[in-house]
Each structure stands twice: as structure tokens, then as C-alpha cells.
Enzyme design. Structure first.
Site, mmCIF file in Angstrom:
data_model
loop_
_atom_site.group_PDB
_atom_site.id
_atom_site.type_symbol
_atom_site.label_atom_id
_atom_site.label_comp_id
_atom_site.label_asym_id
_atom_site.label_seq_id
_atom_site.Cartn_x
_atom_site.Cartn_y
_atom_site.Cartn_z
ATOM 1 C CG HIS A 144 -2.794 1.204 -2.281
ATOM 2 N ND1 HIS A 144 -3.998 0.818 -1.702
ATOM 3 C CD2 HIS A 144 -2.121 0.051 -2.533
ATOM 4 C CE1 HIS A 144 -4.049 -0.502 -1.611
ATOM 5 N NE2 HIS A 144 -2.917 -0.991 -2.076
ATOM 6 C CG HIS A 186 -2.684 -3.407 -6.255
ATOM 7 N ND1 HIS A 186 -2.662 -4.736 -5.920
ATOM 8 C CD2 HIS A 186 -2.772 -2.754 -5.057
ATOM 9 C CE1 HIS A 186 -2.737 -4.881 -4.613
ATOM 10 N NE2 HIS A 186 -2.787 -3.685 -4.066
ATOM 11 C CD GLU A 194 -1.046 -7.985 -1.752
ATOM 12 O OE1 GLU A 194 -0.507 -8.994 -2.238
ATOM 13 O OE2 GLU A 194 -1.945 -7.347 -2.317
ATOM 14 C CG HIS A 230 1.609 -3.203 -1.408
ATOM 15 N ND1 HIS A 230 1.570 -2.731 -2.709
ATOM 16 C CD2 HIS A 230 0.320 -3.399 -1.048
ATOM 17 C CE1 HIS A 230 0.308 -2.675 -3.102
ATOM 18 N NE2 HIS A 230 -0.485 -3.064 -2.109
HETATM 19 P P1 13P Z 1 -3.829 -5.995 3.920
HETATM 20 O O1 13P Z 1 -4.794 -5.209 4.772
HETATM 21 O O2 13P Z 1 -4.153 -7.463 3.941
HETATM 22 O O3 13P Z 1 -2.404 -5.698 4.320
HETATM 23 O O4 13P Z 1 -4.036 -5.580 2.412
HETATM 24 C C1 13P Z 1 -3.876 -4.254 1.966
HETATM 25 C C2 13P Z 1 -3.464 -4.185 0.543
HETATM 26 O O5 13P Z 1 -2.984 -3.133 0.114
HETATM 27 C C3 13P Z 1 -3.626 -5.375 -0.345
HETATM 28 O O6 13P Z 1 -2.949 -5.202 -1.544
HETATM 29 ZN ZN ZN Z 2 -2.562 -3.098 -2.083
#
Ligand code: 13P
Ligand code: ZN
Length: 269
Positions: free
Chosen positions: A144, A214, A119, A142
Site C-alpha cells: 500500500h 487500494h 489476497e 502486494h
Molecule cells: P491480509 O492481512 O489478509 O494479507 O490482507 C491485507 C491486505 O492488504 C488486503 O488487501
Molecule cells: Zn491490500
């Protein structure tokens, strides 16, 4: 092994905070496998000695040109690395990059040639946007969060500021500590430049944005501040979900109570 953190207490403190937050992300259940990423602008902590260091990677294109990032240094979570590992070994699960003078590519300079997060285009676009605006924000996150992602699977919640107002109304502190609310970005391919470009449009108005179905992206003065904003939103989502699972629709704070909060805490909107 030699580390960029050796004898650099300020840089060490910054990376320790990244590791601390990575641990929280795992504990919260927001960081399955390699889920989520962190990028911190550490340019102010880079001394003249580091500036002389030779790259330990090839020159890698970013996929877009970001004029405000020329010569900047970033700590980046490595792609495919786990937050729970980064919490203990930040320099083995992430690396420091320098943006090249063309503003369109980077090299890794420390500690090991760990490839940055997939990302990276979104994170670097956010940092470019922040620097362009003269912002003092240094960190982008970022992650989840289960509750907030679940809410983006419901079309009515994706209308502008529906989630913002719903989450603000669950507990007064959410508006106080996430005063710009929650932006919504329609689904786009993870790691794409299209996702990055859509993200910075929403950053004009919000510090925290949802990537539909996402995850969340947040920016802040430091990584703890970015985490805190997501944490208060997630707390509100939990209150909503708990009320719904007890079988009722939560009342939410009234418009008058929200207005009172906004004035008392001197909030922007
Ligand atoms: P990476 O392992 O490349 O950081 O990706 C994790 C992710 O959440 C992609 O949206
Ligand atoms: Zn992600």
C-alpha cells in the site's frame, strides 16, 4: 519448536529475504496494520522429506482452479498478520502451503496453521499465470504505497500508460528498472476472484499493476526484485509530488531523452 527452516539453508535464505523486504515495507509506511501480502513459490526448495509431511490444516478451497500450480509449495504471509512482525518472525506470521492435486484447494504444511493472506486468490492466479508462460519469476508482492495509491484517486491518471509515462519521465532509472511500466486495474473488491482475474490480464503487459484506490501488485524473480520495481515507481511519484508541492508542474524528461534511454538500455518499449 521444530521449523521447516531447520537444516535447510537455501530455504532459510529465501525466507530471510522475505523478512527483510517485510521490514522495508513497514519502514516505508506502506504496511499499516496488516496491510499488504507476500507469496513466494518455494517448490524448488522443497525436499523429499517435506513432501511426506502430513497437512496441519483442513483442505481449503482457493475459489478458482489453477492447473499450473498442482503440487506447488508457497510461503504465504498470514491474513491479519503485520509486516513489522513478519520481519522478525516470518514463520509465526506466515505459513507454507501445498496446492492439492485438484488444483483448486490447498493445505498448510508448516510451521503452524497460520491462515494465508486474504489476497491468496490474486497471488495464486499470478503464479499460475507466470508458470503457464514459462516465467522464472517466483515472488508476488502486494503493498500500500501512499504516493502511488494517491495518484489513482485522479481519473486522468487511470487512462492507459498515463502514469507509466509520467513516472518514467521523472528520473531515468525508473524506466530502466521498471521497463514494462505500470498497469491499472479498476477498483474491485479486495480478495475477490474478480480482482485476481483482472490482475492476470494486466500481467500480460506489466510486472507492476495498480489496484485503483487500494495498492500495488508486483511480480519478480524474487521478493527483493518485486520490491525494487515498486520502490523505483514510488521514488518517481515522490519526485512528482515534491515538484507539485513546491508549486510547479515538473517538466519531465523529453521524448528525445526517453527514446535515448530506451535505446541505450535496450528496453522493450
Ligand atoms: P491480509 O492481512 O489478509 O494479507 O490482507 C491485507 C491486505 O492488504 C488486503 O488487501
Ligand atoms: Zn491490500
Amino acid at each position: 519448536m521444530k521449523s521447516i527452516l531447520d537444516n535447510r539453508p537455501a530455504l532459510g535464505k529465501e525466507i530471510n529475504q522475505v523478512a527483510e523486504v517485510a521490514g522495508y515495507l513497514w519502514q516505508k509506511g506502506w504496511a499499516e496494520r496488516n496491510g499488504g501480502n507476500i507469496v513466494v513459490n518455494i517448490t524448488d526448495l522443497i525436499d523429499d522429506e517435506i513432501k511426506q509431511w502430513a497437512p496441519i490444516s483442513d483442505v481449503v478451497p482457493i475459489g478458482t482452479t489453477l492447473p499450473y500450480l498442482k503440487g506447488c509449495y508457497f510461503y504465504c504471509k498470514g491474513t491479519n498478520m503485520r509486516m513489522r512482525d513478519l520481519a522478525r518472525w516470518p514463520m509465526e506470521n506466515g505459513s507454507v502451503i501445498r496446492i492439492q492435486d485438484d488444483c483448486a484447494s490447498y493445505v498448510i504444511i508448516a510451521d503452524a496453521p497460520v491462515k494465508p493472506t486474504s489476497e491468496l486468490p490474486s497471488h495464486l492466479c499470478m503464479h499460475n499465470h507466470l508458470l503457464n508462460k514459462g516465467s522464472s519469476y517466483k515472488a508476488s508482492l502486494h503493498t500500500h504505497p501512499i504516493d502511488l495509491i494517491a495518484m489513482t484517486h485522479h481519473q486522468p491518471f487511470l487512462q492507459k500508460d498515463v502514469l507509466t509515462n509520467l513516472l518514467w519521465s521523472m528520473i531515468p532509472e525508473t524506466k530502466a528498472f521498471c521497463p514494462r511500466g505500470l498497469g491499472i486495474i479498476p477498483y474491485a473488491l479486495p480478495s475477490s476472484v474478480a480482482l485476481a482475474e483482472a490482475t492476470i490480464v494486466e500481467l500480460e503487459e506489466y510486472d507492476v499493476v495498480m489496484w485503483e484506490k487500494h495498492g500495488v501488485c508486483a511480480v519478480g524473480e524474487d521478493i527483493m526484485a518485486a520490491f525494487d520495481q515498486v520502490d523505483v515507481l514510488s521514488k518517481s511519484a515522490q519526485i512528482y509530488i515534491n515538484a507539485r508541492s513546491m508549486g510547479f508542474m515538473p517538466d519531465g524528461m523529453s521524448q528525445e531523452q526517453m527514446k535515448e534511454m530506451t535505446v541505450a538500455f535496450n528496453l522493450p518499449k
